[in-house]
Design an enzyme around this catalytic site. Structure first.
Site, PDB file in Angstrom:
ATOM      1  N   GLY A 142     -48.637   7.422  17.653  1.00  0.00           N
ATOM      2  CA  GLY A 142     -49.482   6.219  17.377  1.00  0.00           C
ATOM      3  C   GLY A 142     -50.462   6.046  18.700  1.00  0.00           C
ATOM      4  CD  GLU A 196     -46.290   4.737  24.284  1.00  0.00           C
ATOM      5  OE1 GLU A 196     -47.137   4.927  23.295  1.00  0.00           O
ATOM      6  OE2 GLU A 196     -45.266   4.688  24.378  1.00  0.00           O
ATOM      7  CG  ASP A 197     -48.199   3.309  20.541  1.00  0.00           C
ATOM      8  OD1 ASP A 197     -47.648   3.145  21.359  1.00  0.00           O
ATOM      9  OD2 ASP A 197     -48.086   3.714  19.273  1.00  0.00           O
ATOM     10  CG  ASP A 225     -41.896  -3.641  21.982  1.00  0.00           C
ATOM     11  OD1 ASP A 225     -42.002  -4.793  22.118  1.00  0.00           O
ATOM     12  OD2 ASP A 225     -40.901  -3.295  20.992  1.00  0.00           O
ATOM     13  CE  LYS A 285     -45.145  -5.899  20.080  1.00  0.00           C
ATOM     14  NZ  LYS A 285     -44.295  -5.942  18.908  1.00  0.00           N
ATOM     15  CB  VAL A 339     -49.715  -5.219  16.038  1.00  0.00           C
ATOM     16  CG1 VAL A 339     -49.523  -6.291  16.412  1.00  0.00           C
ATOM     17  CG2 VAL A 339     -49.079  -4.336  17.343  1.00  0.00           C
ATOM     18  CG  ASP A 367     -45.618   3.821  12.303  1.00  0.00           C
ATOM     19  OD1 ASP A 367     -45.480   3.422  13.336  1.00  0.00           O
ATOM     20  OD2 ASP A 367     -44.542   4.236  11.492  1.00  0.00           O
ATOM     21  NE  ARG A 417     -48.385   7.152  12.446  1.00  0.00           N
ATOM     22  CZ  ARG A 417     -47.404   6.729  13.280  1.00  0.00           C
ATOM     23  NH1 ARG A 417     -47.918   6.218  14.389  1.00  0.00           N
ATOM     24  NH2 ARG A 417     -46.146   7.041  13.217  1.00  0.00           N
TER      25      ARG A 417
HETATM   26  P1  5GP Z   1     -40.636   0.699  23.787  1.00  0.00           P
HETATM   27  O1  5GP Z   1     -39.964   1.872  24.114  1.00  0.00           O
HETATM   28  O2  5GP Z   1     -41.688   0.122  24.799  1.00  0.00           O
HETATM   29  O3  5GP Z   1     -39.836  -0.455  23.246  1.00  0.00           O
HETATM   30  O4  5GP Z   1     -41.499   1.009  22.604  1.00  0.00           O
HETATM   31  C1  5GP Z   1     -42.810   1.700  22.540  1.00  0.00           C
HETATM   32  C2  5GP Z   1     -42.846   2.055  20.796  1.00  0.00           C
HETATM   33  O5  5GP Z   1     -42.426   1.433  19.994  1.00  0.00           O
HETATM   34  C3  5GP Z   1     -44.325   2.404  20.895  1.00  0.00           C
HETATM   35  O6  5GP Z   1     -44.970   3.440  21.338  1.00  0.00           O
HETATM   36  C4  5GP Z   1     -44.463   2.057  19.224  1.00  0.00           C
HETATM   37  O7  5GP Z   1     -44.343   3.295  18.634  1.00  0.00           O
HETATM   38  C5  5GP Z   1     -43.273   1.137  19.003  1.00  0.00           C
HETATM   39  N1  5GP Z   1     -43.579  -0.207  18.902  1.00  0.00           N
HETATM   40  C6  5GP Z   1     -43.215  -1.150  19.661  1.00  0.00           C
HETATM   41  N2  5GP Z   1     -44.000  -2.454  19.421  1.00  0.00           N
HETATM   42  C7  5GP Z   1     -44.610  -2.213  18.031  1.00  0.00           C
HETATM   43  C8  5GP Z   1     -45.168  -2.930  17.142  1.00  0.00           C
HETATM   44  O8  5GP Z   1     -45.700  -4.249  17.249  1.00  0.00           O
HETATM   45  N3  5GP Z   1     -45.716  -2.369  15.945  1.00  0.00           N
HETATM   46  C9  5GP Z   1     -45.517  -0.891  15.867  1.00  0.00           C
HETATM   47  N4  5GP Z   1     -46.179  -0.360  14.818  1.00  0.00           N
HETATM   48  N5  5GP Z   1     -44.813  -0.348  16.617  1.00  0.00           N
HETATM   49  C10 5GP Z   1     -44.343  -0.903  17.891  1.00  0.00           C
END
Ligand code: 5GP
Length: 179
Positions: A45, A99-100, A103, A131, A153, A159, A165
């Protein structure tokens, strides 16, 4: 606009402008400390953001990749697993994790821990999106492109089941795409 996109949250132009600002800030802050970071992008991502950002970092940086498991569809699958690790030593290095999106924060917590265990001197995080309303782990990026509401998103690297992507903006899918 792609026919499956309901709305655009962050335009291509806004991403370009903000990436340039972040690149400048990163250059200034690392240069002031006499440090040159290794940018570590988390596949897949963060690739479009890495490519955009590094054009605006005016230092002789290196970049490398890691892959971790995170999401299947739109739901978290719990523990983060390292699928592809760095194959060089990062002992004493300054790592800038790219990072993208942040979350829940689980991915960054685990990856940061791993990099520190490998001997990184410092680990900082730059994320295109944040987020904060979804956070379960107390971790924040040092540099954030855009703070967005609690919506799933796609685009600019993000994705849904490996699609979207390549969109040049960040947007929200139409509800029927999830059926
Ligand atoms: P975390 O570990 O912070 O919960 O998640 C990070 C990863 O979850 C991101 O790098 C991404 O790949 C995925 N992710 C989290 N939120 C979203 C979103 O809104 N859309 C997409 N496509 N992937 C997300």
């Amino acid at each position: 606009m792609h026919p499956n996109i309901k709305k655009i949250l962050v335009s291509e132009e806004a991403i370009q402008t903000r990436s340039a600002e972040l690149g400048k800030q990163i250059t200034q802050e690392y240069s002031a400390k006499g440090q040159v970071p290794i940018c570590v992008a988390i596949l897949k991502g963060s690739v479009p953001f890495l490519v955009t950002l590094i054009k605006h970092i005016e230092m002789d940086i290196e970049f490398d990749f890691m892959a971790v498991s995170s999401y299947e569809g739109t739901e978290s699958i719990g523990d983060v697993k390292i699928i592809m690790d760095l194959n060089r030593s990062i002992k004493g290095e300054h790592i800038l994790l790219v990072e993208d999106i942040v979350d829940t924060g689980r991915t960054l917590k685990e990856v940061t821990k791993l990099l520190i265990n490998k001997g990184a001197e410092t680990v900082k995080i730059v994320s295109l999106l944040d987020k904060p309303s979804r956070r379960v782990i107390d971790i924040n990026a040092d540099y954030v492109g855009f703070t967005i509401p609690n919506e799933f998103v796609v685009g600019f690297g993000l994705d849904f089941n490996e699609k979207y992507r390549n969109l040049p903006y960040v947007g929200v899918l139409k509800d029927e795409c999830y059926q």
